[in-house]
Design an enzyme around this catalytic site. Structure first.
Site, PDB file in Angstrom:
ATOM      1  N   GLY A 316      -0.577 -17.459  12.299  1.00  0.00           N
ATOM      2  CA  GLY A 316       0.321 -16.355  12.629  1.00  0.00           C
ATOM      3  C   GLY A 316      -0.454 -15.059  12.830  1.00  0.00           C
ATOM      4  N   TRP A 319      -2.121 -15.253  16.172  1.00  0.00           N
ATOM      5  CA  TRP A 319      -1.144 -15.052  17.248  1.00  0.00           C
ATOM      6  C   TRP A 319      -1.047 -13.563  17.615  1.00  0.00           C
ATOM      7  CZ3 TRP A 319       3.350 -12.119  17.095  1.00  0.00           C
ATOM      8  CH2 TRP A 319       4.194 -12.238  18.198  1.00  0.00           C
ATOM      9  N   HIS A 320      -1.234 -12.690  16.619  1.00  0.00           N
ATOM     10  CA  HIS A 320      -1.090 -11.267  16.890  1.00  0.00           C
ATOM     11  C   HIS A 320      -2.194 -10.717  17.790  1.00  0.00           C
ATOM     12  CE1 HIS A 320       1.852 -11.376  13.600  1.00  0.00           C
ATOM     13  NE2 HIS A 320       2.278 -10.221  14.046  1.00  0.00           N
ATOM     14  N   GLY A 321      -3.318 -11.366  17.819  1.00  0.00           N
ATOM     15  CA  GLY A 321      -4.367 -10.857  18.685  1.00  0.00           C
ATOM     16  C   GLY A 321      -5.664 -11.622  18.529  1.00  0.00           C
ATOM     17  N   PHE A 472       0.459  -7.420  21.688  1.00  0.00           N
ATOM     18  CA  PHE A 472       0.425  -8.792  21.194  1.00  0.00           C
ATOM     19  C   PHE A 472       1.064  -9.758  22.184  1.00  0.00           C
ATOM     20  CE2 PHE A 472       0.956  -6.292  17.093  1.00  0.00           C
ATOM     21  CZ  PHE A 472      -0.400  -6.074  17.018  1.00  0.00           C
TER      22      PHE A 472
END
Length: 472
Positions: A316, A319-321, A472
């Site tokens: 997770g 996923w943000h960057g 993002f």
């Protein structure tokens, strides 16, 4: 084009809504698709093909998975998810992978690999997650495939959630595409909610943003510098992202849709476990349903449960960057979630007073936000050294001249809102229902109108400031 821009407020939105309400219901999905594609193309027309391709592939795979016998279903769902992850991997993580590889080989004296950086299409992380959740739901039998490609394409592209969420499942909106009501009360609620989010973004988050930028760029932040910067970012991120979510929910309501809430006063959480039930709830739910459960959830023993919690948050975070800071931020939260779970299972988790648990949780969250905000791991540890007082205690000259009274007052107001809003919310109950009462809705609109006008004036005077979650 972003929601907090004059072109959106005074051109796109009025025209879109005027045509939307002039059209018969059966034509509105088509208009939503046209409007959403136009808004997306305003950024880059040449990446519209990717949005169309992801949509078409999800629609077709949904039909094929539903019609296929069991052994073939599994192959089709693997193929569909893999294609989506390949698109996400190439556009979002290719630069990160090559840069990490080059750093490793140059460290041992080899020549770096030549590479042309890839541009990240805006909103990619969100519409890929929408597509994955749809095909997985069809595979699991929880959702029949839609036979209406226009409604499905309008769902994926629906502009209130296209760029930065909330992350929605198709079954939440499928019935609403077939039937939804349009009332003055619902439209008024949507407008009020939109104005609330707009004011939060422009008047609070954007006012605090310059202080955050300077604090995180200070070479050797002192104790006061680092904690002031960390607190400012904690408030900026919340009012920026929850402001965006308010605007998305409001826009959806103005079009007759009902979006689920995405925030529930996260900074009053008494544990990190509770925090993730209140922060970015649509993403937390997605990660739980499609990643944590797919890894086995809590069905394979205690140790595997802790590992699954850790991996879910680690991925997770990624996923943000595409940055090691996001990986470490995910690992930080995953480790705490696993530790809290272990303490509860061992019956070592004792109820503690609110005055202890809320500040304690906030401290953990703020330490995590420092890693989340920093440009790289080195910069994050530079801030941590300041937070531990290794560069002195008082406010440095570098930051002191940037600290304005208006910024500090805004931060104080933001803190009051963070801790008073939950108390007020408990008194008035469900806000969405409360604001639909004509008398209260009118009062709320009258109170918000001056703030909304102030926000528009400020927006017109300041430079372009996109939402933080757009990256993002």
């Amino acid at each position: 084009m972003v929601f907090s821009s004059n072109i959106f407020l005074f051109a796109f939105l009025p025209v879109f809504l005027a045509v939307y309400y002039l059209l018969p219901f059966r034509a509105r999905s088509g208009w939503i698709l046209v409007g959403s594609y136009a808004l997306y193309s305003w950024w880059r027309l040449d990446f519209l093909w990717l949005l169309v391709a992801v949509t078409a592939a999800a629609y077709l795979f949904g039909l094929w998975i539903h019609a296929a016998p069991p052994p073939r279903k599994r192959l089709l769902i693997i193929a569909s998810v893999t294609l989506n992850l390949c698109a996400l991997g190439y556009f979002k993580y290719a630069n990160f992978g090559i840069d990490s590889f080059n750093a490793a080989i140059t460290a041992v004296g080899l020549q770096p690999f030549s590479w042309t950086p890839v541009l990240l299409p805006i909103g990619l992380s969100f519409f890929v997650f929408h597509a994955i959740s749809y095909v997985v739901d069809v595979y699991r039998g929880g959702e029949p495939p839609t036979r209406n490609p226009l409604d499905f394409a309008a769902f994926i592209a629906l502009f209130p959630h296209l760029i930065a969420g909330p992350v929605l499942k198709y079954n939440l909106l499928a019935d609403q595409f077939r039937h939804r009501t349009h009332t003055l009360e619902k439209f008024s609620y949507g407008a009020t909610r939109f104005m609330t989010g707009f004011a939060k973004k422009v008047l609070i988050a954007d006012t605090i943003a310059p202080l955050v930028k300077v604090a995180f760029a200070t070479p050797d932040p002192t104790l006061a510098d680092a904690w002031l910067g960390a607190l400012a970012y904690t408030l900026q991120l919340y009012f920026d992202f929850s402001g965006y979510s308010d605007m998305a929910i409001g826009l959806a309501a103005m079009m007759g849709f009902k979006f689920p809430e995405n925030f529930n006063h996260p900074y009053i959480s008494r544990s990190i476990t509770e925090f993730w039930k209140r922060w970015h709830m649509s993403l937390s739910s997605w990660l739980m349903e499609y990643l944590y459960f797919s890894l086995g959830g809590n069905r394979r023993g205690r140790v595997r449960t802790y590992i699954n919690l850790f991996l879910t948050m680690l991925l997770g975070g990624l996923w943000h960057g595409a940055n090691w800071t996001f990986v470490l931020w995910g690992a930080w939260h995953g480790s705490i979630l696993a530790a809290e779970r272990r303490l509860k299972e061992a019956k070592l988790w004792k109820p503690s007073p609110v005055w202890l648990t809320i500040p304690g949780t906030m401290l953990l969250v703020m330490l995590g936000w420092v890693m989340f905000r920093a440009d790289n791991v080195h910069d994050a540890f530079r801030m941590y050294r300041g937070m531990f007082g290794l560069n002195g205690a008082g406010l440095s000259d570098t930051l002191a001249w940037q600290v304005q009274g208006s910024t500090l007052v805004t931060m104080l107001i933001a803190l009051v809102l963070v801790y008073v809003a939950p108390w007020w919310g408990n008194r008035v109950g469900d806000m969405s229902r409360t604001l639909r009462r004509p008398a209260l809705a009118s009062t709320a609109t009258l109170l918000l109108m001056p703030l909304f006008v102030m926000a528009i004036l400020k927006l017109s005077a300041q430079s372009y400031t996109p939402f933080l979650y757009f990256q993002f």
